[in-house]
Design a protein around this motif. Structure first.
Motif, short mmCIF file in Angstrom:
data_model
loop_
_atom_site.label_atom_id
_atom_site.label_comp_id
_atom_site.label_asym_id
_atom_site.label_seq_id
_atom_site.Cartn_x
_atom_site.Cartn_y
_atom_site.Cartn_z
N LYS A 125 -10.30 -6.41 60.77
CA LYS A 125 -9.24 -5.50 60.32
C LYS A 125 -8.98 -4.40 61.35
O LYS A 125 -8.20 -3.49 61.10
CB LYS A 125 -9.59 -4.87 58.97
N HIS A 180 -8.40 -0.84 53.76
CA HIS A 180 -7.00 -0.44 53.53
C HIS A 180 -6.92 1.06 53.22
O HIS A 180 -6.00 1.74 53.70
CB HIS A 180 -6.41 -1.26 52.40
N ASN A 224 6.97 -12.11 46.39
CA ASN A 224 5.82 -12.92 46.01
C ASN A 224 5.74 -12.93 44.49
O ASN A 224 5.60 -11.88 43.86
CB ASN A 224 4.53 -12.35 46.62
N VAL A 271 0.10 -11.18 47.29
CA VAL A 271 0.10 -10.76 48.70
C VAL A 271 -1.33 -10.70 49.22
O VAL A 271 -1.63 -11.18 50.32
CB VAL A 271 0.82 -9.39 48.87
N ILE A 272 -2.24 -10.14 48.42
CA ILE A 272 -3.64 -10.05 48.82
C ILE A 272 -4.26 -11.44 48.98
O ILE A 272 -4.96 -11.72 49.95
CB ILE A 272 -4.44 -9.20 47.82
N ASP A 327 -2.65 -14.18 49.66
CA ASP A 327 -2.07 -14.78 50.86
C ASP A 327 -2.77 -14.27 52.11
O ASP A 327 -3.07 -15.03 53.03
CB ASP A 327 -0.57 -14.49 50.96
N GLN A 328 -3.05 -12.96 52.15
CA GLN A 328 -3.74 -12.39 53.30
C GLN A 328 -5.16 -12.94 53.41
O GLN A 328 -5.64 -13.23 54.51
CB GLN A 328 -3.77 -10.86 53.21
N ASP A 356 -4.91 -16.42 54.78
CA ASP A 356 -4.63 -16.37 56.22
C ASP A 356 -5.88 -16.01 57.02
O ASP A 356 -6.15 -16.59 58.07
CB ASP A 356 -3.51 -15.38 56.53
N HIS A 357 -6.65 -15.06 56.50
CA HIS A 357 -7.88 -14.66 57.19
C HIS A 357 -8.87 -15.83 57.21
O HIS A 357 -9.51 -16.10 58.24
CB HIS A 357 -8.52 -13.45 56.50
N ARG A 387 -7.79 -18.31 59.80
CA ARG A 387 -8.08 -17.83 61.16
C ARG A 387 -9.57 -17.94 61.47
O ARG A 387 -9.96 -18.33 62.57
CB ARG A 387 -7.61 -16.37 61.32
#
Length: 174
Positions: free
Chosen positions: A26, A72, A96, A103-104, A106-107, A110-111, A114
């Motif tokens: 982050k 955050h 969304n 949204v959280i 989805d993040q 994504d993390h 990765r």
């Protein structure tokens, strides 16, 4: 039954490296990441009465969510957000169907992707791209034509990646 300090000690041993990696990803330096990690476990200890009966995976999820929330919070303290940025973020949330939670999630997804990609070979990363395109609605025949790969080769690459991904995800999530 374990007492509070023993539970926290066990969780720290199991999950501190994972959480530090999340926090560092982050954008926090090592010192700030350690502070956030300490605050995460302090909050766990403060809420121990509510958390002690959860299973190991639920503990990890709670720690992950708390660490991300603290990152955050720390970022919000340092950043002055312009009004147009707030409205843009509100639009992302509104788009969304699951709101902020979506949204959280989805993040987090994504993390996770990765993190998994960092452990894959170039060939496996290409297979992951194929899987993501299939998820977006492409067919095996379309991908075969698009990338000039025999359909049987494409299916084989994806099959091998799914097996390898299971091993990686089992390690990351446990």
């Amino acid at each position: 039954m374990k007492i509070g300090k023993e539970i926290v000690d066990d969780l720290f041993i199991k999950h501190n490296a994972f959480l530090l990696n999340i926090i560092r990803s982050k954008g926090f330096n090592a010192e700030d990441a350690k502070d956030i990690l300490a605050e995460t476990f302090l909050r766990f200890l403060e809420n121990l009465d509510d958390l002690k009966d959860l299973n190991s995976l639920q503990h990890k999820k709670w720690l992950y969510n708390t660490a991300v929330n603290i990152t955050h919070e720390r970022k919000r303290c340092k950043i002055k957000i312009a009004e147009n940025d707030i409205s843009e973020f509100e639009e992302v949330i509104a788009d969304n169907k699951n709101g902020v939670d979506g949204v959280i999630e989805d993040q987090a997804f994504d993390h996770l992707v990765r993190q998994m990609q960092s452990e894959l070979t170039d060939s496996e990363n290409k297979a992951l791209e194929f899987i993501l395109e299939l998820d977006q609605g492409s067919t095996y025949d379309e991908l075969s034509s698009k990338y000039d790969i025999a359909p049987v080769t494409l299916r084989s690459m994806i099959h091998r990646l799914r097996k390898r991904s299971k091993v990686i995800l089992d390690r990351i999530l446990t």
